[in-house]
Scaffold this motif. Structure first.
Motif, mmCIF file in Angstrom:
data_model
loop_
_atom_site.group_PDB
_atom_site.id
_atom_site.type_symbol
_atom_site.label_atom_id
_atom_site.label_comp_id
_atom_site.label_asym_id
_atom_site.label_seq_id
_atom_site.Cartn_x
_atom_site.Cartn_y
_atom_site.Cartn_z
ATOM 1 N N THR A 62 0.827 -1.341 0.210
ATOM 2 C CA THR A 62 0.035 -0.066 -0.019
ATOM 3 C C THR A 62 0.837 1.423 -0.072
ATOM 4 O O THR A 62 0.282 2.570 -0.472
ATOM 5 N N GLY A 63 2.012 1.051 0.563
ATOM 6 C CA GLY A 63 2.927 2.338 0.833
ATOM 7 C C GLY A 63 2.399 3.186 2.013
ATOM 8 O O GLY A 63 2.978 4.156 2.264
ATOM 9 N N ASP A 64 1.574 2.551 2.566
ATOM 10 C CA ASP A 64 1.274 3.375 3.982
ATOM 11 C C ASP A 64 1.856 2.677 5.077
ATOM 12 O O ASP A 64 2.237 1.378 5.189
ATOM 13 N N ALA A 65 2.556 3.498 5.785
ATOM 14 C CA ALA A 65 3.132 3.036 6.936
ATOM 15 C C ALA A 65 2.451 2.178 8.093
ATOM 16 O O ALA A 65 3.029 1.299 8.668
ATOM 17 N N ALA A 66 1.314 2.713 8.290
ATOM 18 C CA ALA A 66 0.416 1.800 9.186
ATOM 19 C C ALA A 66 -0.064 0.498 8.803
ATOM 20 O O ALA A 66 0.142 -0.492 9.625
ATOM 21 N N THR A 67 -0.453 0.354 7.591
ATOM 22 C CA THR A 67 -0.783 -0.708 6.896
ATOM 23 C C THR A 67 -0.127 -0.974 5.721
ATOM 24 O O THR A 67 -0.366 -0.808 4.569
ATOM 25 N N PRO A 68 1.447 -1.635 5.888
ATOM 26 C CA PRO A 68 2.276 -1.597 4.436
ATOM 27 C C PRO A 68 1.474 -2.415 3.311
ATOM 28 O O PRO A 68 1.708 -2.490 2.473
ATOM 29 N N TYR A 69 0.815 -3.587 3.916
ATOM 30 C CA TYR A 69 0.435 -4.635 3.050
ATOM 31 C C TYR A 69 -0.831 -5.201 3.139
ATOM 32 O O TYR A 69 -1.108 -5.174 4.510
ATOM 33 N N ARG A 70 -1.636 -5.384 2.448
ATOM 34 C CA ARG A 70 -2.898 -6.087 2.450
ATOM 35 C C ARG A 70 -3.461 -7.199 1.634
ATOM 36 O O ARG A 70 -2.631 -7.214 0.568
ATOM 37 N N PHE A 71 -4.050 -8.121 1.991
ATOM 38 C CA PHE A 71 -4.430 -9.210 1.218
ATOM 39 C C PHE A 71 -6.100 -9.396 1.508
ATOM 40 O O PHE A 71 -6.505 -8.908 2.366
ATOM 41 N N ASP A 113 10.853 -1.753 -4.510
ATOM 42 C CA ASP A 113 11.825 -0.706 -4.259
ATOM 43 C C ASP A 113 12.217 -0.590 -2.660
ATOM 44 O O ASP A 113 13.300 0.217 -2.523
ATOM 45 N N ALA A 114 12.139 -1.582 -1.894
ATOM 46 C CA ALA A 114 12.717 -1.795 -0.434
ATOM 47 C C ALA A 114 12.550 -3.271 -0.231
ATOM 48 O O ALA A 114 11.756 -3.847 0.449
ATOM 49 N N PRO A 115 13.576 -4.070 -0.863
ATOM 50 C CA PRO A 115 13.961 -5.482 -0.581
ATOM 51 C C PRO A 115 13.751 -6.027 0.867
ATOM 52 O O PRO A 115 13.365 -6.969 1.359
ATOM 53 N N ALA A 116 13.894 -5.110 1.973
ATOM 54 C CA ALA A 116 14.128 -5.412 3.180
ATOM 55 C C ALA A 116 12.408 -5.583 3.762
ATOM 56 O O ALA A 116 12.205 -6.382 4.948
ATOM 57 N N CYS A 117 11.647 -5.149 3.149
ATOM 58 C CA CYS A 117 10.200 -4.799 3.468
ATOM 59 C C CYS A 117 9.506 -6.302 2.858
ATOM 60 O O CYS A 117 9.458 -6.472 1.606
ATOM 61 N N VAL A 118 9.345 -7.402 3.426
ATOM 62 C CA VAL A 118 8.827 -8.517 2.986
ATOM 63 C C VAL A 118 7.536 -8.946 3.468
ATOM 64 O O VAL A 118 7.522 -9.111 4.906
ATOM 65 N N ALA A 119 6.540 -9.176 2.937
ATOM 66 C CA ALA A 119 5.210 -9.605 3.326
ATOM 67 C C ALA A 119 5.128 -11.153 3.418
ATOM 68 O O ALA A 119 5.705 -11.954 2.634
ATOM 69 N N VAL A 120 4.856 -11.730 4.442
ATOM 70 C CA VAL A 120 4.740 -13.278 4.714
ATOM 71 C C VAL A 120 3.126 -13.839 4.793
ATOM 72 O O VAL A 120 2.481 -13.160 5.796
ATOM 73 N N THR A 158 -7.571 -21.190 5.876
ATOM 74 C CA THR A 158 -7.513 -19.857 6.262
ATOM 75 C C THR A 158 -6.151 -19.353 6.112
ATOM 76 O O THR A 158 -5.148 -20.104 5.676
ATOM 77 N N ALA A 159 -5.867 -17.970 5.974
ATOM 78 C CA ALA A 159 -4.796 -17.525 5.726
ATOM 79 C C ALA A 159 -4.246 -16.218 6.908
ATOM 80 O O ALA A 159 -5.170 -15.584 7.560
ATOM 81 N N MET A 160 -3.074 -16.125 7.042
ATOM 82 C CA MET A 160 -2.647 -15.073 8.308
ATOM 83 C C MET A 160 -1.450 -14.448 7.539
ATOM 84 O O MET A 160 -0.654 -14.760 6.941
ATOM 85 N N LEU A 161 -1.417 -13.266 7.638
ATOM 86 C CA LEU A 161 -0.437 -12.327 7.090
ATOM 87 C C LEU A 161 0.401 -11.892 8.314
ATOM 88 O O LEU A 161 0.055 -11.410 9.530
ATOM 89 N N ALA A 162 1.799 -11.815 8.177
ATOM 90 C CA ALA A 162 2.842 -11.285 8.852
ATOM 91 C C ALA A 162 3.649 -10.271 8.137
ATOM 92 O O ALA A 162 4.213 -10.725 6.920
ATOM 93 N N ILE A 163 3.800 -8.987 8.749
ATOM 94 C CA ILE A 163 5.004 -8.149 8.090
ATOM 95 C C ILE A 163 5.543 -7.404 9.051
ATOM 96 O O ILE A 163 4.702 -6.927 10.176
ATOM 97 N N ASP A 164 6.830 -7.014 8.711
ATOM 98 C CA ASP A 164 7.384 -6.113 9.697
ATOM 99 C C ASP A 164 7.284 -4.646 9.295
ATOM 100 O O ASP A 164 7.930 -4.382 8.376
#
Length: 169
Positions: A62-71, A113-120, A158-164
């Motif tokens: 998303t580019g948003d610092a509060a919720t950087p990724y959504r699924f 653009d930020a390889p350290a940002c990984v959504a799992v 079911t699915a679960m999202l983890a992101i730093d």
């Protein structure tokens, strides 16, 4: 000799306990895969198809610092559903193995653009109590794909999202 053996055996058992506990926490998924190709911010991409549940899992940075990724799970129609997908929004803890849940897949998606940002995304499944259908008058067990199984007996996903979030600013 006996006095040396007992403390040595006890020490070996005590050293093995953290390794066993760590192995349970970092369970290996049934499906082993390489990380996905890096994805740019704002682009919707398919994470995984679950054909049994007629669901496609889509993700987006998303580019948003509060919720950087959504699924989200997208239903596919028409489809002969043989399993159910349970939406568990806000799931923070993985499902319990004692309840029959098995880690099926772990999908890692780095941000372009930020390889350290990984959504799992972890996909969990629970086998259902599906039994073969009763024999028809001709003595055959028939399965009709246009008639979905009962949700109480069907396998579940079911699915679960983890992101730093710190690495995604």
């Amino acid at each position: 000799m006996r006095h040396v053996f007992v403390p040595l055996a006890a020490a070996m058992v005590l050293m093995a306990i953290p390794a066993i506990a760590g192995a349970a926490e970092s369970a290996q998924p049934e499906i082993q895969r390489e990380p996905a190709s890096p994805q740019p911010v704002g682009q919707v991409h398919t994470l995984r198809n679950i054909p049994e549940a007629c669901v496609r899992l889509e993700g987006q940075f998303t580019g948003d610092a509060a919720t950087p990724y959504r699924f989200r799970a997208v239903k596919r129609d028409p489809c002969a559903q043989r399993a159910a997908y349970i939406e568990r929004s806000g799931l923070k803890q993985p499902p319990k193995a004692a309840a029959g849940w098995i880690l099926n897949d772990r999908i890692r998606v780095p941000r372009a653009d930020a390889p350290a940002c990984v959504a799992v995304l972890e996909v969990w499944r629970r086998a259902g109590d599906v039994a073969p259908p009763k024999l028809d008058p001709q003595g055959r067990s028939r399965i009709f794909l246009d008639k979905p199984q009962q949700p109480t007996s069907a396998p579940l996903f079911t699915a679960m999202l983890a992101i730093d979030a710190k690495s995604c600013k």
